[in-house]
Motif scaffolding. Structure first.
Motif, PDB file in Angstrom:
ATOM      1  N   ASP A  98       3.126  10.394   4.309  1.00  0.00           N
ATOM      2  CA  ASP A  98       2.973   9.223   3.450  1.00  0.00           C
ATOM      3  C   ASP A  98       3.303   7.961   4.237  1.00  0.00           C
ATOM      4  O   ASP A  98       4.259   7.931   5.020  1.00  0.00           O
ATOM      5  CB  ASP A  98       3.901   9.322   2.242  1.00  0.00           C
ATOM      6  CG  ASP A  98       3.532  10.469   1.323  1.00  0.00           C
ATOM      7  OD1 ASP A  98       2.444  11.047   1.515  1.00  0.00           O
ATOM      8  OD2 ASP A  98       4.344  10.802   0.434  1.00  0.00           O
ATOM      9  N   SER A 101      -5.172  10.518  -0.307  1.00  0.00           N
ATOM     10  CA  SER A 101      -5.047  10.063  -1.691  1.00  0.00           C
ATOM     11  C   SER A 101      -4.081   8.893  -1.759  1.00  0.00           C
ATOM     12  O   SER A 101      -3.246   8.701  -0.873  1.00  0.00           O
ATOM     13  CB  SER A 101      -4.547  11.198  -2.593  1.00  0.00           C
ATOM     14  OG  SER A 101      -3.274  11.653  -2.155  1.00  0.00           O
ATOM     15  N   ALA A 102      -4.186   8.133  -2.844  1.00  0.00           N
ATOM     16  CA  ALA A 102      -3.212   7.086  -3.124  1.00  0.00           C
ATOM     17  C   ALA A 102      -1.974   7.716  -3.740  1.00  0.00           C
ATOM     18  O   ALA A 102      -2.027   8.811  -4.303  1.00  0.00           O
ATOM     19  CB  ALA A 102      -3.812   6.042  -4.057  1.00  0.00           C
ATOM     20  N   ARG A 143      -7.460   9.155   5.116  1.00  0.00           N
ATOM     21  CA  ARG A 143      -6.679   8.967   3.899  1.00  0.00           C
ATOM     22  C   ARG A 143      -7.015  10.062   2.911  1.00  0.00           C
ATOM     23  O   ARG A 143      -8.187  10.304   2.608  1.00  0.00           O
ATOM     24  CB  ARG A 143      -6.975   7.594   3.317  1.00  0.00           C
ATOM     25  CG  ARG A 143      -6.124   7.266   2.098  1.00  0.00           C
ATOM     26  CD  ARG A 143      -6.343   5.834   1.664  1.00  0.00           C
ATOM     27  NE  ARG A 143      -7.744   5.596   1.331  1.00  0.00           N
ATOM     28  CZ  ARG A 143      -8.260   4.381   1.114  1.00  0.00           C
ATOM     29  NH1 ARG A 143      -7.483   3.332   1.242  1.00  0.00           N
ATOM     30  NH2 ARG A 143      -9.510   4.235   0.791  1.00  0.00           N
ATOM     31  N   ARG A 190      -0.067   5.305   0.540  1.00  0.00           N
ATOM     32  CA  ARG A 190      -1.143   6.275   0.717  1.00  0.00           C
ATOM     33  C   ARG A 190      -0.641   7.485   1.476  1.00  0.00           C
ATOM     34  O   ARG A 190       0.342   7.414   2.212  1.00  0.00           O
ATOM     35  CB  ARG A 190      -2.321   5.640   1.464  1.00  0.00           C
ATOM     36  CG  ARG A 190      -2.947   4.477   0.720  1.00  0.00           C
ATOM     37  CD  ARG A 190      -3.912   3.705   1.577  1.00  0.00           C
ATOM     38  NE  ARG A 190      -4.422   2.521   0.890  1.00  0.00           N
ATOM     39  CZ  ARG A 190      -5.108   1.549   1.471  1.00  0.00           C
ATOM     40  NH1 ARG A 190      -5.365   1.625   2.766  1.00  0.00           N
ATOM     41  NH2 ARG A 190      -5.533   0.511   0.778  1.00  0.00           N
ATOM     42  N   ARG A 191      -1.363   8.572   1.290  1.00  0.00           N
ATOM     43  CA  ARG A 191      -1.063   9.820   1.996  1.00  0.00           C
ATOM     44  C   ARG A 191      -2.205  10.112   2.962  1.00  0.00           C
ATOM     45  O   ARG A 191      -3.377   9.982   2.616  1.00  0.00           O
ATOM     46  CB  ARG A 191      -0.888  10.967   1.003  1.00  0.00           C
ATOM     47  CG  ARG A 191      -0.568  12.314   1.639  1.00  0.00           C
ATOM     48  CD  ARG A 191      -0.063  13.296   0.605  1.00  0.00           C
ATOM     49  NE  ARG A 191       1.217  12.837   0.057  1.00  0.00           N
ATOM     50  CZ  ARG A 191       1.843  13.427  -0.972  1.00  0.00           C
ATOM     51  NH1 ARG A 191       1.284  14.471  -1.563  1.00  0.00           N
ATOM     52  NH2 ARG A 191       2.986  12.970  -1.412  1.00  0.00           N
ATOM     53  N   TYR A 192      -1.831  10.534   4.174  1.00  0.00           N
ATOM     54  CA  TYR A 192      -2.812  10.793   5.219  1.00  0.00           C
ATOM     55  C   TYR A 192      -2.627  12.205   5.754  1.00  0.00           C
ATOM     56  O   TYR A 192      -1.492  12.710   5.839  1.00  0.00           O
ATOM     57  CB  TYR A 192      -2.644   9.795   6.384  1.00  0.00           C
ATOM     58  CG  TYR A 192      -2.834   8.359   5.992  1.00  0.00           C
ATOM     59  CD1 TYR A 192      -4.076   7.741   6.066  1.00  0.00           C
ATOM     60  CD2 TYR A 192      -1.761   7.619   5.515  1.00  0.00           C
ATOM     61  CE1 TYR A 192      -4.248   6.424   5.703  1.00  0.00           C
ATOM     62  CE2 TYR A 192      -1.918   6.289   5.154  1.00  0.00           C
ATOM     63  CZ  TYR A 192      -3.170   5.702   5.242  1.00  0.00           C
ATOM     64  OH  TYR A 192      -3.325   4.388   4.872  1.00  0.00           O
ATOM     65  N   ALA A 249       0.858  -1.185   0.000  1.00  0.00           N
ATOM     66  CA  ALA A 249       0.000   0.000   0.000  1.00  0.00           C
ATOM     67  C   ALA A 249       0.888   1.227   0.000  1.00  0.00           C
ATOM     68  O   ALA A 249       1.983   1.225   0.563  1.00  0.00           O
ATOM     69  CB  ALA A 249      -0.930   0.015   1.208  1.00  0.00           C
ATOM     70  N   GLU A 297      -6.784   3.128  10.075  1.00  0.00           N
ATOM     71  CA  GLU A 297      -7.640   4.006   9.273  1.00  0.00           C
ATOM     72  C   GLU A 297      -9.025   4.138   9.882  1.00  0.00           C
ATOM     73  O   GLU A 297      -9.719   5.140   9.653  1.00  0.00           O
ATOM     74  CB  GLU A 297      -7.737   3.478   7.842  1.00  0.00           C
ATOM     75  CG  GLU A 297      -6.445   3.640   7.040  1.00  0.00           C
ATOM     76  CD  GLU A 297      -6.562   3.051   5.647  1.00  0.00           C
ATOM     77  OE1 GLU A 297      -7.571   2.341   5.385  1.00  0.00           O
ATOM     78  OE2 GLU A 297      -5.652   3.279   4.824  1.00  0.00           O
TER      79      GLU A 297
END
Length: 334
Positions: free
Chosen positions: A45, A23-24, A21, A7-9, A5, A138
Motif C-alpha cells: 500500500d 485497487s484503491a 495499481r 492505493r494498493r500495488y 492518494a 505508475e
C-alpha cells in the motif's frame, strides 16, 4: 481525511502485472489481518497524507500498527531529518526547502512509515506534492514492482532534487552581489542582505545537513525492510545531498569573500586617495612655507630689498613644485 492518494500495488517483479495499481484503499482505521496486503501477490500500500490532524493520523496508525512515538514525531513539523527503526516499520523524516521571493528559506517536512507491505508519507509545509511523482512511477510498473523501498527512494530523490533550484537561485543572488562589490563598496543595505543570506545558509545546514546521515545509512548500512539491491538507488540520493551541501558551503564562503574582497578594494581606493591628498599637500607646502617665512614682520631679511628677489623666489617655488609633481607622478601618487 486529508488523503492525497491511497492505493494498493502489486509488487512481485515476476508477475506480469507487477507494479500495476490493483485497487484503491479505504482507510477505515480497522487493523488489517496479518499478511492480507502481501498475500500471494506481494502487494503493498502507498498512502499519501497532507497535514492530517491527530484523529486522522490515529486512524491510519491503528490500521497499520504504527508506533505512537513515530506518529507523534510525524505530526510535529519541526523534526530534524532522521531514521528510526521500530519493531514493525521504519520511520524516516526528510526536510524540504523553498526560497521565497524575499530571499527567505522556508522549510517543510515529509515523514515516512515504511513497513514490509506499506509506505505512508505525511507531508507538512511543502507545496511540492507527490501527485506527479506517483503518476511517473505508475507509468513505470517494472520499477514500481520493486516494492515500497523503491517508492521511498523515489520520494527522497524527489525531495533532494528540490534543493537544486533553491541553490541555483541563491548562487545567482550571490553572483550579482559579487559583481557589484567589485565596482563599489557595498551599501549598508547590501551588507545586511549578505549577512541575512549567510544566516539563512547556516540554518539550511542545520536543517538539511542531517539528510546526509540518513541517506548514508540507507545507502551503506544494513537497514531492516530495505532490500540490499536497493542501496544503489539510495547511494544516488546520497550523492545529490552531498553535492547540495558542498554547493551550500561554497556559497557561504562566497558571501564571506564578498565582504572581505569589497573591504580590501575599499582600502585600496582609500589608500590611493590618501596618497593623492598627501602629494597635493606636499606641493602646497612649499609655497606656503616660503610665503609664511616672508610674511613675517622682520626688518632685516635676506634679499628683502633686492630688486629681482620676488621673481627669483617665484621661480624657486615653481621649480620645486614642478620637481615634486614629476616625482609624485613617477611613483604613482598623482
Amino acid at each position: 481525511m486529508t488523503i492525497i492518494a491511497a492505493r494498493r500495488y502489486l509488487a512481485d517483479p515476476a508477475d506480469p502485472q507487477g507494479g500495476r495499481r490493483a485497487s484503491a484503499l479505504e482507510l477505515t482505521g480497522t487493523p488489517d489481518a496479518p499478511g492480507s496486503r502481501a498475500g500471494a501477490s506481494g502487494a503493498f500500500d502507498w498512502i499519501g497524507l497532507c497535514e492530517p490532524d491527530h484523529d486522522e493520523m490515529d486512524r491510519v496508525a491503528h490500521q497499520y500498527g504504527l508506533h505512537p512515538l513515530a506518529v507523534e514525531d510525524a505530526l510535529s513539523p519541526q523534526q530534524m531529518p532522521k531514521l528510526d527503526i521500530y519493531q514493525k516499520h521504519l520511520f524516516i523524516v526528510a526536510r524540504t526547502a523553498t526560497l521565497e521571493p524575499d530571499e527567505t528559506l522556508t522549510y517543510g517536512q515529509t515523514a515516512f512509515f515504511l513497513g514490509p507491505d506499506f509506505i505512508i508519507s505525511v507531508r507538512f509545509g511543502s507545496e511540492r506534492a507527490h501527485v506527479g511523482l506517483r503518476r511517473t512511477l505508475e507509468a513505470d510498473p517494472e520499477r514500481l514492482a520493486e516494492g515500497a523501498d523503491y517508492v521511498l527512494h523515489a520520494i527522497l530523490d524527489f525531495i533532494v532534487d528540490g534543493y537544486l533550484p533553491t541553490m541555483e537561485s541563491l548562487e545567482a543572488v550571490a553572483h550579482d552581489m559579487e559583481e557589484s562589490a567589485i565596482d563599489a563598496f557595498p551599501e549598508q543595505q547590501t551588507i545586511r542582505r549578505i549577512f541575512r543570506l549567510r544566516r539563512q545558509l547556516r540554518r539550511f545546514e542545520r536543517v538539511i545537513g542531517p539528510m546526509e546521515e540518513v541517506c548514508e545509512r540507507l545507502a551503506e548500512t544494513e537497514v531492516p525492510l530495505i532490500d540490499p539491491t536497493a542501496r544503489i538507488w539510495f547511494r544516488d540520493v546520497l550523492d545529490h545531498v552531498r553535492r547540495t551541501m558542498a554547493r551550500m558551503r561554497g556559497l557561504k564562503e562566497t558571501l564571506a569573500a564578498i565582504v572581505e574582497t569589497a573591504s580590501l578594494l575599499e582600502q585600496h581606493r582609500q589608500g590611493e586617495m590618501t596618497r593623492q591628498l598627501a602629494a597635493w599637500a606636499g606641493l602646497l607646502a612649499v609655497p606656503t612655507a616660503i610665503a609664511g617665512i616672508y610674511g613675517m614682520n622682520f626688518e632685516y631679511m635676506p634679499e628683502l630689498r633686492w630688486h629681482y628677489g620676488y621673481f627669483i623666489l617665484l621661480g624657486c617655488v615653481g621649480t620645486i613644485c614642478t620637481t615634486l609633481y614629476w616625482r609624485f607622478r613617477r611613483i604613482g601618487w598623482l
